[in-house]
Design a protein around this motif. Structure first.
Motif, PDB file in Angstrom:
ATOM      1  N   GLY A  91       0.855  -1.307  -0.262  1.00  0.00           N
ATOM      2  CA  GLY A  91       0.026  -0.070  -0.177  1.00  0.00           C
ATOM      3  C   GLY A  91       1.088   1.359  -0.224  1.00  0.00           C
ATOM      4  O   GLY A  91       0.293   1.788  -0.083  1.00  0.00           O
ATOM      5  N   ASN A  92       2.059   0.971  -0.154  1.00  0.00           N
ATOM      6  CA  ASN A  92       2.647   2.032  -0.512  1.00  0.00           C
ATOM      7  C   ASN A  92       3.115   2.787   0.527  1.00  0.00           C
ATOM      8  O   ASN A  92       2.649   4.252   1.466  1.00  0.00           O
ATOM      9  CB  ASN A  92       2.845   2.703  -1.409  1.00  0.00           C
ATOM     10  N   ILE A  93       2.444   2.916   1.952  1.00  0.00           N
ATOM     11  CA  ILE A  93       2.302   2.885   3.857  1.00  0.00           C
ATOM     12  C   ILE A  93       3.326   2.527   4.645  1.00  0.00           C
ATOM     13  O   ILE A  93       4.499   1.909   4.635  1.00  0.00           O
ATOM     14  CB  ILE A  93       0.928   2.405   4.588  1.00  0.00           C
ATOM     15  N   TYR A 127      -4.006  -5.910  -2.983  1.00  0.00           N
ATOM     16  CA  TYR A 127      -4.541  -4.597  -1.617  1.00  0.00           C
ATOM     17  C   TYR A 127      -5.108  -3.738  -2.383  1.00  0.00           C
ATOM     18  O   TYR A 127      -5.068  -3.050  -3.755  1.00  0.00           O
ATOM     19  CB  TYR A 127      -3.256  -4.265  -0.978  1.00  0.00           C
ATOM     20  N   GLN A 128      -6.447  -3.494  -1.648  1.00  0.00           N
ATOM     21  CA  GLN A 128      -7.106  -2.006  -2.198  1.00  0.00           C
ATOM     22  C   GLN A 128      -6.704  -1.404  -1.254  1.00  0.00           C
ATOM     23  O   GLN A 128      -7.264  -1.287   0.026  1.00  0.00           O
ATOM     24  CB  GLN A 128      -7.981  -2.617  -2.463  1.00  0.00           C
ATOM     25  N   ASN A 129      -7.023  -0.178  -1.783  1.00  0.00           N
ATOM     26  CA  ASN A 129      -6.654   1.175  -1.001  1.00  0.00           C
ATOM     27  C   ASN A 129      -8.048   1.079   0.087  1.00  0.00           C
ATOM     28  O   ASN A 129      -9.241   1.332  -0.323  1.00  0.00           O
ATOM     29  CB  ASN A 129      -6.977   2.392  -1.661  1.00  0.00           C
ATOM     30  N   GLY A 130      -7.323   1.530   1.502  1.00  0.00           N
ATOM     31  CA  GLY A 130      -8.625   1.323   2.324  1.00  0.00           C
ATOM     32  C   GLY A 130      -8.698   0.020   2.671  1.00  0.00           C
ATOM     33  O   GLY A 130      -9.954  -1.002   3.947  1.00  0.00           O
ATOM     34  N   GLN A 131      -9.113  -1.587   2.659  1.00  0.00           N
ATOM     35  CA  GLN A 131      -8.989  -2.697   2.069  1.00  0.00           C
ATOM     36  C   GLN A 131      -8.209  -3.339   4.035  1.00  0.00           C
ATOM     37  O   GLN A 131      -7.128  -2.949   3.842  1.00  0.00           O
ATOM     38  CB  GLN A 131      -8.407  -3.553   1.388  1.00  0.00           C
TER      39      GLN A 131
END
Length: 371
Positions: free
Chosen positions: A239-241, A365-369
């Motif tokens: 997620g590049n977090i 991965y979906q953003n906010g998943q």
């Protein structure tokens, strides 16, 4: 494996219970039987034993994706229950048994009844040499009459009533089972591993996949990555977090439920939420492997520059890098990014493909998943 001898019981017949097992039912039936006997039960219903069989095979099928046999009805029952119930693959056994006891779904009951067609009777075949060939192919009532006339069997049958049929345990055998329960469990485990390895030849760590998943100790790996965070920022590859000391979690790129090990080349940092979302899935290779290898290469470079990170890596490697060949290939001095990526790919990709062939699904991965 030699079973404990008894001068009063025909233990030589007991040792032959699993001689002929084209399917897994005998193993799970006897394991369920032993479990109920050691709980102190003398009279046990078919349904109790079948429920135990399903619960005992639950993790192998849903968590570890093991194949129990060609067109195996126990595997089919577990998969159907998984779709019907929504029970987690890692759920505790008592909760699975509770659902099984209450489930009245018609198709599921049909699948359970299939499991009692033969194994309750055929299990004791070594004790019944006079019943041969087609003599087994008669009505259950007639077969039970034949069996119940024999002496000193493991158990006998009460009236036939589908899943509510009961078996009565021979008191002498009950005492033997209780007295030797640990050895008998080891004997079942040995036969189970042998059986499953033949049907899952490409799957590693079969012995670690007989029981519910256990917590794994990744403290050394986490400590290494926390020190790495102090040197320069690290972003999660999915997620590049930004990863911090507060949200860090260690992920197995190829799920632990397939590899059954904690080797460093398959471990990387992510966030707790993303790790939970990924669960036992395979990250989409083309999307995530380049990011994984880039992240690992940056750490490889920093290990050579910072003594304290190198020292932490060495501590970690003692527990999580068990192949000298892999260590040399990945961590030898002077590699370019391309060389490092090629080496890492040659180690992970065959394992990744094997897991995919065993039914582990790809994941993006979906953003906010989140789970």
């Amino acid at each position: 494996m030699q079973l404990p001898y008894s001068s009063d019981l025909q233990t030589e017949y007991l040792s032959r219970l699993f001689d002929n097992k084209s399917e897994c039912y005998k193993l799970f039936w006897f394991q369920a039987l032993l479990g109920k006997i050691t709980e102190g039960k003398d009279v046990i219903t078919y349904e109790e034993l079948v429920n135990e069989m399903i619960a005992d095979s639950w993790y192998m099928v849903t968590e570890y994706h093991l194949n129990l046999g060609p067109k195996d009805n126990l595997e089919a029952a577990v998969k159907y229950l998984s779709q019907l119930s929504g029970i987690k693959s890692s759920e505790k056994k008592d909760k699975i048994l509770d659902f099984l006891a209450r489930c009245q779904d018609k198709e599921f009951l049909r699948l359970k009844k299939v499991l009692i067609d033969n194994v309750p009777y055929r299990l004791q075949a070594p004790f019944l040499p006079d019943i041969k060939g087609r003599e087994w192919d008669c009505s259950k009532e007639e077969l039970v009459q034949k069996i119940n006339r024999e002496q000193r069997l493991l158990y006998y049958f009460d009236k036939i009533q589908g899943l509510q049929t009961t078996v009565r345990i021979n008191a002498e055998w009950k005492n033997y089972f209780i007295r030797n329960q640990e050895i008998l469990r080891g004997w079942i485990q040995y036969n189970m591993i042998t059986y499953l390895q033949k049907r899952n030849p490409s799957v590693p760590g079969i012995s670690d996949k007989l029981y519910p998943p256990q917590m794994r100790n990744l403290d050394k790996v986490k400590k290494f990555w926390k020190m790495r965070l102090e040197i320069c920022p690290v972003n999660d590859i999915y997620g590049n977090i930004n990863i911090t000391k507060d949200n860090i979690s260690i992920d197995h790129f190829v799920p632990w439920s397939y590899v059954a090990h904690d080797e460093m080349w398959n471990l990387h940092p992510t966030t707790s939420n993303i790790n939970s979302s990924k669960n036992n899935s395979l990250p989409a290779w083309d999307k995530y492997f380049p990011l994984l290898s880039q992240q690992e290469y940056e750490s490889y470079q920093l290990i050579g520059k910072y003594d304290r990170l190198h020292d932490e890596f060495e501590k970690c490697a003692k527990a999580h890098l068990n192949s000298d060949d892999v260590r040399f290939r990945l961590y030898r001095d002077g590699q370019s990014l391309e060389e490092f990526q090629n080496e890492l790919s040659s180690i992970i990709y065959p394992v990744y493909c094997s897991a995919k062939n065993c039914g582990f699904e790809e994941w993006v991965y979906q953003n906010g998943q989140n789970n």
